[in-house]
Design a protein around this motif. Structure first.
Motif, short mmCIF file in Angstrom:
data_model
loop_
_atom_site.label_atom_id
_atom_site.label_comp_id
_atom_site.label_asym_id
_atom_site.label_seq_id
_atom_site.Cartn_x
_atom_site.Cartn_y
_atom_site.Cartn_z
N HIS A 79 44.52 31.24 40.86
CA HIS A 79 43.29 32.25 41.23
C HIS A 79 44.19 33.39 40.46
CE1 HIS A 79 40.28 34.56 42.57
NE2 HIS A 79 41.24 35.43 43.52
N VAL A 80 43.28 34.35 39.92
CA VAL A 80 43.94 35.57 39.45
C VAL A 80 42.79 36.66 40.04
CG1 VAL A 80 43.94 37.60 37.58
CG2 VAL A 80 44.81 34.86 37.33
N SER A 81 43.59 37.27 41.18
CA SER A 81 42.63 38.19 42.08
C SER A 81 42.57 39.58 41.57
CB SER A 81 43.29 38.15 43.59
OG SER A 81 44.17 39.05 43.63
N GLY A 82 41.45 40.21 41.97
CA GLY A 82 41.43 41.68 41.93
C GLY A 82 42.24 42.51 42.76
N ARG A 83 42.17 43.87 43.06
CA ARG A 83 42.78 44.56 43.79
C ARG A 83 42.56 43.78 45.34
NH1 ARG A 83 41.63 50.69 42.69
NH2 ARG A 83 42.28 50.60 44.95
N THR A 84 43.60 43.58 46.10
CA THR A 84 43.27 43.09 47.20
C THR A 84 43.02 44.28 48.46
OG1 THR A 84 45.64 42.77 47.86
CG2 THR A 84 44.36 41.06 47.14
N ASP A 85 43.19 45.52 48.07
CA ASP A 85 42.75 46.66 48.92
C ASP A 85 41.35 47.02 48.85
OD1 ASP A 85 43.16 47.57 46.35
OD2 ASP A 85 43.55 49.94 46.99
N LEU A 86 40.56 46.30 48.05
CA LEU A 86 39.27 46.51 47.91
C LEU A 86 38.56 45.24 48.54
CD1 LEU A 86 38.92 47.62 44.03
CD2 LEU A 86 38.99 48.94 45.94
N ILE A 87 37.33 45.60 48.93
CA ILE A 87 36.77 44.53 49.91
C ILE A 87 36.31 43.29 49.09
CG2 ILE A 87 34.61 43.80 51.19
CD1 ILE A 87 34.28 46.87 52.02
N PRO A 95 48.28 28.44 43.22
CA PRO A 95 48.84 29.92 43.26
C PRO A 95 47.98 30.89 43.17
CG PRO A 95 49.33 28.33 41.13
CD PRO A 95 48.73 27.62 42.12
N ILE A 96 48.20 32.12 43.36
CA ILE A 96 47.31 33.21 43.29
C ILE A 96 48.17 34.17 42.73
CG2 ILE A 96 46.05 35.12 44.52
CD1 ILE A 96 45.61 33.08 46.89
N VAL A 97 47.74 34.81 41.71
CA VAL A 97 48.30 36.16 40.88
C VAL A 97 47.36 37.06 41.23
CG1 VAL A 97 49.23 37.43 38.81
CG2 VAL A 97 49.62 34.76 39.27
N VAL A 98 48.07 38.43 42.06
CA VAL A 98 47.27 39.51 41.97
C VAL A 98 47.23 40.48 40.91
CG1 VAL A 98 47.07 41.55 43.64
CG2 VAL A 98 47.61 39.32 44.70
N ALA A 115 47.87 39.62 31.53
CA ALA A 115 49.21 39.50 32.19
C ALA A 115 49.24 38.42 32.86
CB ALA A 115 49.72 40.80 32.39
N ALA A 116 48.42 38.34 33.76
CA ALA A 116 48.48 37.29 35.04
C ALA A 116 48.19 35.95 34.27
CB ALA A 116 47.21 37.28 35.77
N GLY A 139 42.02 36.40 29.81
CA GLY A 139 42.46 35.16 29.89
C GLY A 139 42.17 34.09 28.98
N LEU A 140 40.98 34.13 28.50
CA LEU A 140 40.40 33.19 27.45
C LEU A 140 41.14 33.48 26.21
CD1 LEU A 140 38.56 30.94 26.43
CD2 LEU A 140 36.76 32.82 26.27
N THR A 141 41.27 34.64 26.09
CA THR A 141 41.87 35.32 24.59
C THR A 141 43.37 34.88 24.61
OG1 THR A 141 40.24 36.99 24.56
CG2 THR A 141 42.21 37.34 23.17
N VAL A 142 44.07 35.11 25.75
CA VAL A 142 45.31 34.90 25.89
C VAL A 142 45.61 33.20 25.68
CG1 VAL A 142 47.33 34.67 27.52
CG2 VAL A 142 46.09 36.72 27.34
N ALA A 143 44.93 32.47 26.50
CA ALA A 143 44.87 31.07 26.34
C ALA A 143 44.71 30.61 24.74
CB ALA A 143 43.95 30.20 26.97
N THR A 144 43.85 31.29 24.02
CA THR A 144 43.68 30.91 22.73
C THR A 144 44.88 31.24 21.77
OG1 THR A 144 41.39 31.21 22.80
CG2 THR A 144 42.30 31.37 20.56
#
Length: 196
Positions: free
Chosen positions: A52-60, A76-79, A89-90, A115-120
């Motif tokens: 999982h690539v999460s967003g900012r965890t200080d936001l609801i 794994p979780i990358v914030v 980057a994640a 992320g799709l672009t990076v994978a490519t």
């Protein structure tokens, strides 16, 4: 701070998402259901290494989506911070590891498309070698290649519901509003694992 200021000034307000200390009505969307559906969909396709690539965890919504993933999967979780650059980057971090995931659930479509672009760029075939799921089901999700599986949250519906809730609040009818839960929209960016 803004919620407290509105209360102090006695201005009518509503919040998007429920805040523990808010005196204002809230317009809420249970996005956990969509994350659970995304993980279940990937498992049905045979994926075992799901990240999982999460967003900012200080936001609801960032914390809610991360927590929903953690409750559904021990991957794994990358914030990150909901931006394309942080999503890219994640993705590089996850795909550069020794035990790279075969599927990634992103907390929004912007990061998923990055992320799709990076994978490519890295020569990782989507969806043959990596399945990708976004969140929000933005208009662009259906028009990238491959089209993006995403969780639909209906941002316009949030806005309409918030406007109605605010008008009701001004007229003395204050109540929280629960929107229909977010749902998974399956497209071409997810598939079962295939031999390399």
């Amino acid at each position: 701070p803004r919620v407290k200021l509105c209360a102090h000034l006695r201005l009518p307000a509503v919040t998007l998402g429920r805040l523990d200390d808010s005196p204002h009505p809230a317009v809420c969307l249970d996005d956990r259901q969509g994350i659970h559906e995304a993980v279940a969909h990937l498992r049905e396709l045979g994926h075992e290494r799901i990240a999982h690539v999460s967003g900012r965890t200080d936001l609801i919504h960032g914390a809610s989506r991360r927590d929903a993933f953690a409750a559904s999967c021990d991957g794994p979780i990358v914030v990150a911070d909901f931006t394309a650059a942080s999503g890219a980057a994640a993705t590089r971090e996850l795909l550069g590891g020794a035990d790279a995931p075969t599927a990634i659930v992103f907390a929004n479509d912007v990061m998923a498309i990055a992320g799709l672009t990076v994978a490519t760029e890295l020569g990782v075939r989507v969806p043959d070698e990596l399945s990708i799921v976004g969140f929000d089901d933005t208009e662009l999700a259906a028009h990238v290649q491959p089209s993006l599986t995403s969780v639909r949250s209906d941002a316009a519906g949030w806005g309409r519901a918030a406007a109605r809730a605010l008008l009701d609040h001004i007229e003395g009818r204050s109540a929280d509003v629960e929107l229909p839960p977010a749902r998974l929209i399956v497209r071409a960016s997810t598939s079962g694992r295939r031999a390399p």
